[in-house]
Design a protein around this motif. Structure first.
Motif: not given
Length: 439
Positions: A315-338
């Motif tokens: 969670d360095k923040s690059d796994h958080i996707l946002v739109d142009k209005d800074y709404n969160v559109t999703g979380f990606i790259d879940w390798t090694f989640a636990r």
């Protein structure tokens, strides 16, 4: 005692030493060396890193070879079959998948005849790659995680299909996942104002509170069973590739103790922290003792026994996707989640995020605002990759300051000598000291 897990095979067959994860990988000859052979004259590669042009050329060579391994026709057919028979093609503007390349994957965009798009998430294959078995465990765990997140309505890519390395029945040629393409841009790319961050973290806090509603009864990684069910299984590894499977665990003390012990094993096997192995051993033995004593938990001891919660481990923040209005559109790259203990799941982070969580769940907010020992470990010494001693000792000062309240008066040399004396009966430490001529 079982042999210490080794991630790579040392290229000098006459030497029984382990390949050093931190200093033994040569990006020029793409071989794995022990810490000694990496610097010997017999390893004649230039000792300085690739420049930008060399790095770009090496990446292009790697992904070109990966694309040649792929059977595009079979992968397109599988995508079509899973999307109502719609015809599809790979996006011609990025034939190698480099626009969306990350540390372990490339992403090929698949465009369907109705204009919708998926991503083919392809596991990279290079000299730093894990073994096929280990890579397949990682992929299956990520697939299980995406299915679990879909069930609880956390915005993450929907999984449509996957295939493993060397899976003869599928014949795609590479390990892959077919996933939904989410809109948005990784949070690290824009430069939001404080007002925009407040908006973003409000929706981020809502998502964390959703995950919080679905506790897990053990510490471990989600595992996809042959019948499609999801259960909790061993932690398959971490994002820097520095330990093998551990767990699952029923309490936090056992989890953190085992985690620290895995590092001690790899230090003694000369896979990690090879330039300062004695110092690293002392630090991780100290961290192991903290874990055994329950001192990684600054809150009530009952939370050590659960429940536990799913955490994105990168969670360095690059796994958080946002739109142009800074709404969160999703979380990606879940390798090694636990699933992790509360003190590791809601570890302190951004002040604005803490304020957003405070308005939603005051109990949860306590953990976001508490001591950050677990976070310091996870993002600092827990990496173990090419870290200089000056960097490591500075990070340790922060750890010991958080754990014991020792500030500027901390003296590493005095602490080191005291610990060597205190642990004089530790056979592994004595062996390291003997190797380095300190006894």
């Amino acid at each position: 005692m079982p042999e210490t897990f080794r991630f790579w095979t040392f290229c000098v067959s006459e030497c029984s030493a382990a390949a050093a994860i931190d200093v033994g990988l040569c990006e020029r000859c793409k071989q794995h060396f022990c810490a000694i052979h990496a610097i010997l004259a017999t390893h004649c590669c230039k000792k300085y890193p690739l420049d930008e042009d060399e790095w770009a050329a090496a990446q292009t060579e790697e992904v070109t070879a990966l694309r040649h391994m792929m059977n595009d026709e079979i992968l397109r057919r599988r995508a079509s079959e899973r999307n109502g028979g719609l015809n599809c093609e790979f996006d011609p503007s990025d034939p190698l998948g480099q626009k969306r390349m990350c540390g372990m994957h490339i992403h090929l965009r698949i465009i369907f005849s109705n204009g919708t798009a998926w991503l083919a998430r392809i596991l990279r294959h290079n000299y730093t790659s894990f073994s096929d078995d280990f890579s397949n465990l990682c992929l299956k765990s990520e697939c299980a995680t995406l299915k679990w997140l879909e069930d609880i309505n956390v915005p993450s890519p929907k999984l449509y299909d996957f295939g493993l390395r060397n899976e003869p029945e599928i014949k795609v040629g590479v390990a892959y996942m077919l996933i939904e393409e989410l809109p948005g841009t990784p949070l690290l790319l824009p430069s939001p104002s404080e007002e925009q961050l407040r908006k973003l973290y409000k929706s981020y806090a809502d998502i964390l509170c959703t995950i919080y509603k679905y506790p897990i009864d053990q510490i471990g990684a989600l595992s996809l069973q042959p019948d499609g069910t999801i259960c909790i299984g061993p932690i398959v590894g971490d994002r820097s590739g520095t330990f093998s499977q551990i767990g699952p665990f029923s309490n936090a003390r056992e989890y953190y103790t085992t985690w620290a012990e895995k590092y001690l094993e790899m230090i003694c096997d000369h896979q990690l922290f090879t330039p300062y192995s004695v110092n690293a051993y002392l630090i991780f033995k100290y961290l192991k003792e903290l874990a055994q004593q329950g001192q990684w938990n600054a809150f009530e001891s009952s939370i050590d026994n659960g429940p536990f919660f799913l955490k994105h481990m990168d969670d360095k923040s690059d796994h958080i996707l946002v739109d142009k209005d800074y709404n969160v559109t999703g979380f990606i790259d879940w390798t090694f989640a636990r699933a992790v203990p509360m003190q590791g799941w809601a570890s302190p982070g951004d002040r604005i995020l803490a304020e957003a969580i405070q308005t939603r769940d005051k109990y949860l907010a306590r953990f976001v605002s508490g001591p950050d020992l677990v976070r310091r470990f996870s993002f600092a010494l827990g990496m173990g990759m090419c870290m200089s001693w000056d960097e490591a000792v500075d990070l340790f000062r922060g750890l010991i300051s958080t754990a014991e309240g020792i500030g500027s008066e901390f003296d590493w040399d005095v602490w080191r000598q005291n610990r060597i004396a205190q642990w004089a009966g530790d056979g592994r430490l004595q062996a390291l000291l003997l190797e380095l001529g300190e006894i």
